[in-house]
Design an enzyme around this catalytic site. Structure first.
Site, PDB file in Angstrom:
ATOM      1  N   ALA A 106       4.912   2.189   1.373  1.00  0.00           N
ATOM      2  CA  ALA A 106       5.909   2.842   0.544  1.00  0.00           C
ATOM      3  C   ALA A 106       6.405   4.112   1.216  1.00  0.00           C
ATOM      4  CB  ALA A 106       5.325   3.153  -0.824  1.00  0.00           C
ATOM      5  N   ASP A 107       5.475   4.884   1.750  1.00  0.00           N
ATOM      6  CA  ASP A 107       5.840   6.112   2.440  1.00  0.00           C
ATOM      7  C   ASP A 107       6.775   5.809   3.607  1.00  0.00           C
ATOM      8  OD1 ASP A 107       4.295   7.455   0.713  1.00  0.00           O
ATOM      9  OD2 ASP A 107       2.620   7.795   2.079  1.00  0.00           O
ATOM     10  N   SER A 118       0.829  -1.195   0.000  1.00  0.00           N
ATOM     11  CA  SER A 118       0.000   0.000   0.000  1.00  0.00           C
ATOM     12  C   SER A 118       0.866   1.248   0.000  1.00  0.00           C
ATOM     13  CB  SER A 118      -0.900   0.003   1.233  1.00  0.00           C
ATOM     14  OG  SER A 118      -0.115   0.253   2.384  1.00  0.00           O
ATOM     15  N   LYS A 119       0.225   2.361  -0.237  1.00  0.00           N
ATOM     16  CA  LYS A 119       0.934   3.624  -0.269  1.00  0.00           C
ATOM     17  C   LYS A 119       1.615   3.894   1.068  1.00  0.00           C
ATOM     18  CE  LYS A 119       0.425   8.489  -1.174  1.00  0.00           C
ATOM     19  NZ  LYS A 119       0.919   8.857   0.169  1.00  0.00           N
ATOM     20  N   ARG A 120       0.926   3.548   2.121  1.00  0.00           N
ATOM     21  CA  ARG A 120       1.482   3.735   3.467  1.00  0.00           C
ATOM     22  C   ARG A 120       2.824   3.054   3.635  1.00  0.00           C
ATOM     23  NH1 ARG A 120      -1.203   4.123   9.045  1.00  0.00           N
ATOM     24  NH2 ARG A 120       0.602   2.883   9.582  1.00  0.00           N
TER      25      ARG A 120
END
Length: 507
Positions: free
Chosen positions: A268-269, A264-266
């Site tokens: 990756a962040d 998820s984007k999380r």
RNA sequence: GGUCCGUUCGUCUAGGGGUUAGGACACCAGAUUUUCAUUCUGGUAACACGGGUUCGAUUCCCGUACGGACUACCA
């Protein structure tokens, strides 16, 4: 055999996720390999989740990575429109057919009633709280209500949905190209909504109808669709299209780098790597998510990396051009298990691709970091040439090559404390004087000149090289110093050395 | 919870009834580079577990564990 037709069918609900890029890539590879057609269809049936700019983003992202579609929202085609919101009336007629044939029915239950039903079932300890063969007769629908009442409700505009009437006891089988035979009992499938009360179809109906109408032969999509695939099989059957049903290939998911779960984007962040191909600014929050492009990745490197997440050619070759990927690709060699996303490998691919690129092409990345007109393409190419063996990202050319454009503002303290001594000062002074007489400096000349100077002074070249580097570049390490001086030019080198000589205090 | 899908080095994976279980990334060490990086060489490291089937199973079957997806008028 029908000609291969595949589709990539994203929802414009935000930026295109890297997993979506991989799905698009596999579709593209199959299409190109078989001389088939790749369709780009936009699945925008959920008006509440529509995000402005998302469709444009998807198109730009595909373009950047080099995935070209043949037909679809961009260039049109024989099955236009390719935006599902513009095909509303088409779905309606097929939903109607399903109702007329007794395979679907109208349902009038409100959200509250549905909620109440679920709670009721939960309370009785029922395993499923679904609208299904076992519960549909307790609900408000055209199966339970007298015909006259149904007609009256329909006429008076009471909101309704159309639900699929799933058989209560039947084994539904489907063949998946990646997973083989998959069997699901129809009792596990619920009476999915086909047409929503706003008149839009759900994914399931729109997807099946469009794939049929657009003569799609292979549905290559993420594994998250596997559980609803039996439902789609049912739909093809009831619509009388079983013979034209596409082949399914459900792709393994891209997983978080550590721990488990869908990437998820999380994640990756948190791990500090991009997840979108291009920069994306969330129109709601205004938050900017950095893309692979802006993070310094090359599109072909990204594609190569992505291709190997869940697929491999069975040989030991790892570096594949897009063309080679097309040649080597087969659906059969796609793996079954989810793949963790390891950014290190992506970086390695990127490094390999940068190294292999011609200096002239690389020069564009450097030039992009510079004010226009500051540097000729030839000089930029030369700089990239000396730098490219040591670079991982496209912006590293600027980061590591800054000193070609700016004289050092400070000097590496460690080097100075260790190497800036009387010997160094003696050599640098003499070297600077010698260079001043050589306007056209080449790496070879720089080297012999330096050697001559050190020999005359009786000082080992190696002992002062670090001091020379620091005076010219400011840093203790970097690309080949002689070549760097050649690019810098004699007068610039001389002035930098002299400046260092007058600025740096002796230790 | 239920259904479905999955499980080979830390990661991506090859392989497949009898192999020293192969490669790549990462990591570690050495060499090269009078810098760092690159490059080269070497090294550490894996068949989830338990039952079958079999002369033999990491490979086939079953179970367990673990993980994942799905379980919306989202896709």
């Amino acid at each position: 055999m029908r000609p291969v037709r595949v589709r990539f069918a994203p929802s414009p609900t935000g930026a295109l996720h890297i997993g979506g890029v991989r799905t698009a890539l596999y579709n593209y590879l199959l299409a190109k390999k078989t001389n088939g057609t790749m369709i780009l269809r936009i699945e925008d049936t959920d008006q509440t989740r529509f995000v402005p700019g998302a469709e444009e983003y998807i198109i730009q992202a595909l373009e950047w990575v080099g995935i070209k579609t043949d037909e679809g929202v961009l260039q049109g085609g024989p099955h236009a429109p390719y935006r599902q919101s513009e095909r509303k009336s088409i779905y309606k007629q097929y939903a109607q057919k399903l109702v007329d044939d007794g395979n679907a029915y109208y349902a009038f239950d409100s959200e509250e009633e549905l909620e109440a039903m679920r709670n009721r079932l939960k309370a009785t300890g029922s395993v499923h709280q679904q609208y299904s063969a076992t519960t549909r007769m307790m609900m408000d629908n055209s199966l339970t209500l007298p015909e006259s009442e149904v007609e009256q409700k329909l006429k008076s505009g009471v909101p309704y949905v159309i639900r699929l009437k799933v058989p209560d006891s039947e084994e539904i089988e489907l063949h998946d190209l990646i997973r083989g035979e998959v069997k699901v009992h129809s009792s596990q499938v619920d009476d999915k909504v086909l047409m929503k009360s706003d008149g839009m179809p759900t994914y399931h109906l729109a997807n099946v109808v469009d794939d049929y109408l657009m003569q799609v032969t292979h549905v290559i999509r993420g594994e998250e669709w596997l559980p609803s695939a039996p439902l789609h099989v049912l739909l093809y059957r009831y619509l009388g299209w079983e013979k034209q049903m596409p082949r399914f290939a459900h792709l393994p998911l891209l997983l978080k780098p550590d721990g488990n779960g869908k990437l998820s984007k999380r994640d990756a962040d948190q791990a500090g790597f991009p997840i979108f191909p291009l920069n994306w600014t969330d129109p709601k929050t205004g938050e900017l998510a950095k893309g692979f492009r802006e993070s310094g990745y090359l599109p072909d490197a990204l594609l190569n990396f992505l291709a190997f997440l869940g697929w491999n050619p069975g040989t030991e070759q790892e570096l594949f051009s897009l063309h080679e990927l097309i040649e080597a690709f087969t659906v059969e060699r796609i793996g079954k298990a989810g793949a963790r996303f390891d950014i290190h490998k992506a970086q390695w691919f990127n490094q390999q691709y940068i190294k292999a690129k011609p200096d002239e092409e690389l020069a564009e990345y450097l030039l992009a970091s510079l004010p226009a007109g500051t540097c000729s393409p030839e000089r930029a190419a030369k700089i990239c040439g000396v730098l490219k063996e040591r670079v991982t990202f496209t912006h590293d050319f600027w980061l590591q090559g800054k000193f070609f454009f700016e004289a050092p503002a400070s000097y590496d303290e460690q080097v100075i404390s260790k190497k800036w001594n009387d010997d160094a000062i003696k050599v640098l002074t003499a070297f600077s004087t010698a260079l001043a007489a050589i306007p056209d400096l080449t790496a070879a000349v720089a080297k012999t000149t330096l050697e001559k100077v050190t020999a005359e002074l009786g000082i080992g070249t190696g002992k002062i090289l670090q001091a020379l580097r620091v005076s010219v570049t400011g840093a203790g390490s970097g690309p080949d110093l002689m070549l760097s001086m050649e690019i810098l030019g004699s007068s610039e080198v001389v002035s930098r050395i002299n400046r260092a000589l007058s600025t740096i205090k002796k230790v």
